[in-house]
Motif scaffolding. Sequence first.
Motif, short mmCIF file in Angstrom:
data_model
loop_
_atom_site.label_atom_id
_atom_site.label_comp_id
_atom_site.label_asym_id
_atom_site.label_seq_id
_atom_site.Cartn_x
_atom_site.Cartn_y
_atom_site.Cartn_z
N PHE A 1 0.84 -1.20 0.00
CA PHE A 1 0.00 0.00 0.00
C PHE A 1 0.87 1.24 0.00
O PHE A 1 0.69 2.17 -0.81
N LYS B 1 2.38 6.50 -6.83
CA LYS B 1 1.38 7.44 -7.28
C LYS B 1 1.88 8.86 -7.09
O LYS B 1 1.73 9.71 -7.97
N LEU C 1 -3.94 17.26 -5.86
CA LEU C 1 -3.91 15.81 -5.68
C LEU C 1 -2.51 15.35 -5.32
O LEU C 1 -2.30 14.52 -4.44
N LYS D 1 -1.68 16.13 -1.82
CA LYS D 1 -2.36 15.26 -0.87
C LYS D 1 -1.74 13.87 -0.88
O LYS D 1 -1.49 13.27 0.16
N THR D 2 -1.49 13.39 -2.12
CA THR D 2 -0.91 12.05 -2.21
C THR D 2 0.46 12.03 -1.55
O THR D 2 0.82 11.09 -0.84
N LEU E 1 -0.02 11.89 2.08
CA LEU E 1 -0.41 10.55 2.54
C LEU E 1 0.79 9.63 2.54
O LEU E 1 1.00 8.84 3.46
N TYR F 1 -8.85 12.74 -0.02
CA TYR F 1 -7.91 11.73 0.47
C TYR F 1 -8.49 10.34 0.27
O TYR F 1 -7.80 9.41 -0.13
N ILE G 1 -8.12 9.03 -3.13
CA ILE G 1 -6.74 8.59 -3.39
C ILE G 1 -6.55 7.19 -2.79
O ILE G 1 -6.02 6.27 -3.44
N VAL G 2 -6.99 7.08 -1.54
CA VAL G 2 -6.80 5.79 -0.85
C VAL G 2 -7.51 4.66 -1.59
O VAL G 2 -6.97 3.57 -1.79
N ASP H 1 -8.24 4.50 -4.72
CA ASP H 1 -7.52 4.19 -5.95
C ASP H 1 -6.38 3.23 -5.68
O ASP H 1 -6.16 2.25 -6.38
#
Lengths: 996, 383
Positions: A182, A189, A817, A820-821, A824, B370, B373-374, B376
């Motif tokens: 993950f 990504k 995006l 944010k990615t 994360l 978010y 994204i998760v 995906d």
Amino acid sequence: MIPLSLTLSAFGPFAKEVTLDFKNIKNNIFLITGPTGSGKTTLFDAISFALFGKASGLSRTPDDFKSDFADEKTPCFVEFEFALKDKIFKIKRFAPYVKTTNKNTSRVISSKAILTLDSGEVIDNLKAVNAKIEELLGVNERQFKQIVMLPQGEFKRLLEAKSDEKQIIFRRIFSTEQIDEFTNILKLKSKELTDYTTSAKNTIFALLQSVLGSLADAELEAELRKSEPSIQKSLELLGASIKVQQGKLLELESVRTNLESSCKELTLELESTERLNSKIQERAALLSQLELLKQSEDVIEKAKSDVIKYRAAKDLQPQERLLSDKQTQLEQLKTVLLKETQQNSALSLELDALKSELAVQVQKSEQIKLYEQTIPRLEALVDDFKICDDLKVELAEIKIQKAKSKEKLNLIILSEQWLEIKAQIDTLKLQESSITQIKNLLQTFKKLHQKHQMQKENYSADYKLFLEQQAGFLAQTLNDAAPCPVCGSTEHPKIAVLPAKHLTQQMLEALKTALEETAQNLHQIQLKLQELFNALHSAGMFSFEFSDIFANEEQINLTHQKLTLNCHGLELKEQEIKQQVNVLFPAENLLKNKEFNLEIVRAKHEEQVKTDTRLELQVEALTADLKAKEERNKSLYPQVSSAEEIVNQISKLKAEINAHEAALKELAGLLEEKQAAFLKSESLIKLHNQNITELLAQIESESVKFKAAYQSVGFASLEEYKTALVLNCTAIEAEIAEYESKKREVLTKLSVLKEDIGANTFSKDLNMLKAKCKESSDALATCQKECIDLSATIEICLRTKNKVKTVWQQIEKNNNLCYKTNELYRLASGQNSAKLSFERFVLSSYFDLIIEIANLKLREMTMARYKLQRKLEKNKRHSSGLDLEIMDSFTGKPRDVSTLSGGESFKAALVLALALSEVIANFSGGTHIDTMFIDEGFGTLDEEALDCAIGVLMQLKNTGRMIGIISHVSELKDRIKDKLIVSATQNGSYAHFLLS
Amino acid sequence: MKILHTADWHLGKTLAGYSLINDQAFILHNLKKLLKEENIDILIIAGDIYDKSVPSIEAIRLLDNFLYEVTTETNVKVLAIAGNHDSAARLAFGNRLYQSQGLHIIGEFESTLPKLTFADDFGSVNFFFLPYFSLEKAMHVFDLKFKNLSEAFTAIINHNKPNIKTNERNILIAHGFFSYFQQVKNAFSELDVIDSELPIGGMDIIDIGPAEFFDYIALGHLHCAQKVAKDHIRYAGSLLKYSIAEAAQNKSVTIIELKEKGNLKVKTQQLATLHDLCVISGFIDDITQNPQKYVHNPADYIFAKLKDNNVVDGMFRLRQVFDNVLGLSVAANEDINFDAVINKELKQDISGMFKMFFKELTNNKLDDEYLTIVNDVIKDLNK
């Protein structure tokens, strides 16, 4: 991993081969018990060795396994069969041992391992086997020991293990590789997105560069040359320079419009001059044309006259036609006439034939008339036959009737007889009855008579007695001196004695009355008898007199006898008559239903006889009649025997007559027809002849007329007229028309041109004008080109600008995006303030769960005193570590796990191991550890703690797990039902199961 | 005839480190008084006299004294059997010698139950001794295979039936887990059991049915005084509260007045104890400041269920106020539903876990962007 069976051979203290079957254990806990040194831990060693090739404790090595109790020949191996996720595996491992050969050299036979998979496949490469086992179980030997076994003295392993070590174990158990995956994907990504941003930016710059060339914007160039050009600014600059270009364009446009207008003027002038010139030329041409036309005028005139001639001929044509028509008509009529005459002759022939035939038929009619006469006679004959037949039928009927009546008559006679007899019987019966009556009466009379006699006697006797009584009475009253009332003497020598029987006057009276009664009865009977006798006498039955019957008994008897005889006779007669009746039985039946009496029957009889005779007469008459008729018929027609034949003959004759009549009719009709036809045809012929002559006359007149006509027109002869018709009028006419029209055209054109041209003349300054015109148009063209170029450039710039804008927007969007990615990813990978990666977090939450569950049990075990918790690092909200510490509720402060006493740390380790196995059991995926072995440790607990520990063990839900406990604690022996007992002897150890 | 039925003395037991020997001595003294007051004829001790197979010296001394006093000071006959905690052979030492003094202790299980007959105004009363037996012992004694204890018990009763005169009054003394029903859950609804009384690995409950014909069955093993469906089948219960789980039970002894056959009266009699055992619940401050609100006698054995989430030095503080503190628990240790916990935790999928992770680190909920994204990423992961 659930053990199914374990076989040890020459392993540790087990000298011989020992097989233990775990399949029969129903409960999830079993106890391995036995004296110290018997080999309890060795069993664990065996399992551990079979799976991994190593001992369960650190201190022992596989080399030591070979049993000293066993001889050299016995191989030392362990065979372990286990089930893993419903698949059965078997592993057999041989321990290394030293073999001495004959020559006293020792060889070390290294360990071998054979693994049989559930599919049947066998792996026997040592390395492959080890790798496969690790793959199947999901844990290596170290981890196995930490999770599955709590070995003696080493159970604190998991409790005291460091975070990293725990992480490794848990990762394998909870397969958090996915989490790793993950995070990696997040990273990819994020990278993708940043890459995209950079590439997009590059595209923008490329676009801007491309546009730069055509713009020659120094500012933009400068901007783009920067290392970090601002796209926003570039866009602005681009926009500005586009505007400048657009201004330029407008200027050029105005210049162009001017040029355009001047060019237009010039061209117009040029055109008008040219036109004038052309018109003048045209006129000249037209004039020449006209000359030519004049030359061919003569020809045209001739053609015109020819046409006139043709027209005239055409006018005459109908007349000619009429004439020819009439001629053809004539021919037609002639042919018709011929046909008709032919027909006529035929008809006459036919007519003759018919007439002859008719004559023949008339002759025949004579014969027919004869037939007609015979028919009624025949008919009469038929009638006669019919009557005869009828008569015959009637005769038969009458015969039947006669027969019937005869029958009836017989019956009647019979019934008469029967009735008579019946009457006879009746009378006889009556007589009989009266005789019997008499008999009976006689009997009674007899009896009564007797009685009477007796009574009489009695009475007289009684009377005597009475008298004597009286005498007696009197006698009693007698005294010697008194005179006797009877005789009057005074002496009484014989005094009457009182009889024994005492009678009174009344009694005597009674007797008397009785006697009189009887006498009366007798008399009555006598009278009756007399009656009856009289009746009988009148009937003629008796011959003897009545009166002497009753004289005495004898006579009565005699009468009686006679009567009996008579009766008898009557009976006989009755029998006879009865016999006769039987004969007449049918008659009886008949009459049973109806009440006949003799009279009616007799009357019927007479009637019947009358009918009979009548019928007879009828029959006679009819037969006579019949005979006469038949004779007559025979005389008339001897050959004819029946009515049918005659009928047939009649019909035949009738048919012939009819046929003849029909034939006659037909012929007559035909004859009429033919005659009519003949007459018609004759008249037609006449008519035709008339018509023909008429027509001839007409033709004559017509031809004369025609000749006159064409001569008047101008034709000398018929041939001329004919040639005139041959002309191809239309073509010539067309030619003429053409010529005329052409001429007209030219003339009109000329007049028009005259008007147009007016007074103008040919101009010669054309070239100069042309040059001027060309110049101006060239200038216009260049100007236009310039305009187009400029607008194209502007277009490109605008498009580029838009593209850049869109890409820029995308970047902006993407940025979000991407950001944010990226965030994360950084969070997940542990690059965050808490330095906690996602995986660690997950693992620690699992760990938290394990601790929570462990605490449930520990709470019970320690009466809620102790609680496990994760060590919190200083100043961190969230601990990433997997280190454990103990919270003591007594003090309220936590302390390290190592500070627990032996018993307490065993409790903690036990609950942790139990919790871990429970979590693993409920966790889908990951390793499948459902077995646990605990080697001692319970001995370190006091009885209270032991109670608690056992209580905790009790609460394990039966989820198919197996827990093996090695302990010598007696309380456990009592509480755990399934036991594996290991016993030690001088020759080694033995183990066997003792199951509940 | 008056019978006092008691059981489960567990002499020598310690609870959370405290020796209960003094409490046991106190209550046995009161028991002796009761025997005299009530004019008891027979004292039945139905097993678990000692707490351990090898009892402590104090426990031996206590029992020795008690039995001596009872047999010498009164005419009470003592009938005792061994329980699962006792060591049968050790307990019954000298039994044949005691009998003349009116003391009968039957330790070892035999197929023919020992029978003791006493006479009263209404006739003979027969007592049968069935000490605690294990399945193996029963199978060994009868030389038969039994599937479970119930079967063994039925065999025992049947074996002894010829010896039992049903027209006379018969009393059975037994020690074990008897119930009217075979089913565990029914048994639990029927009987009051604490966890430690359960056997490991299998519920071996004995069906008391075959022995129903006894006029009275004196049972021992379960610590709560209760009857087993019928009035004439009873557990006497333990003398004292021996665990925190028993804190709510009322301890007593059972007195049976036995008249003619079919006529018996049963009553329970509570005895005074030295200390009580209670569980108190409250906040630490309140408890320490107002102990009398919670407990009458501060010397009682106390287990404190504190409502505070965490208490520092709780034990120390409680010990200032109470003499005998068995233990304490804090509210944070409250019962958690195991299933809920495990299901909640484990059934999370990756996105759930990530949500929790995110919340933990940033204290914010995972918003939609978010989340997409998760999701995906998870989609890619599953490919």
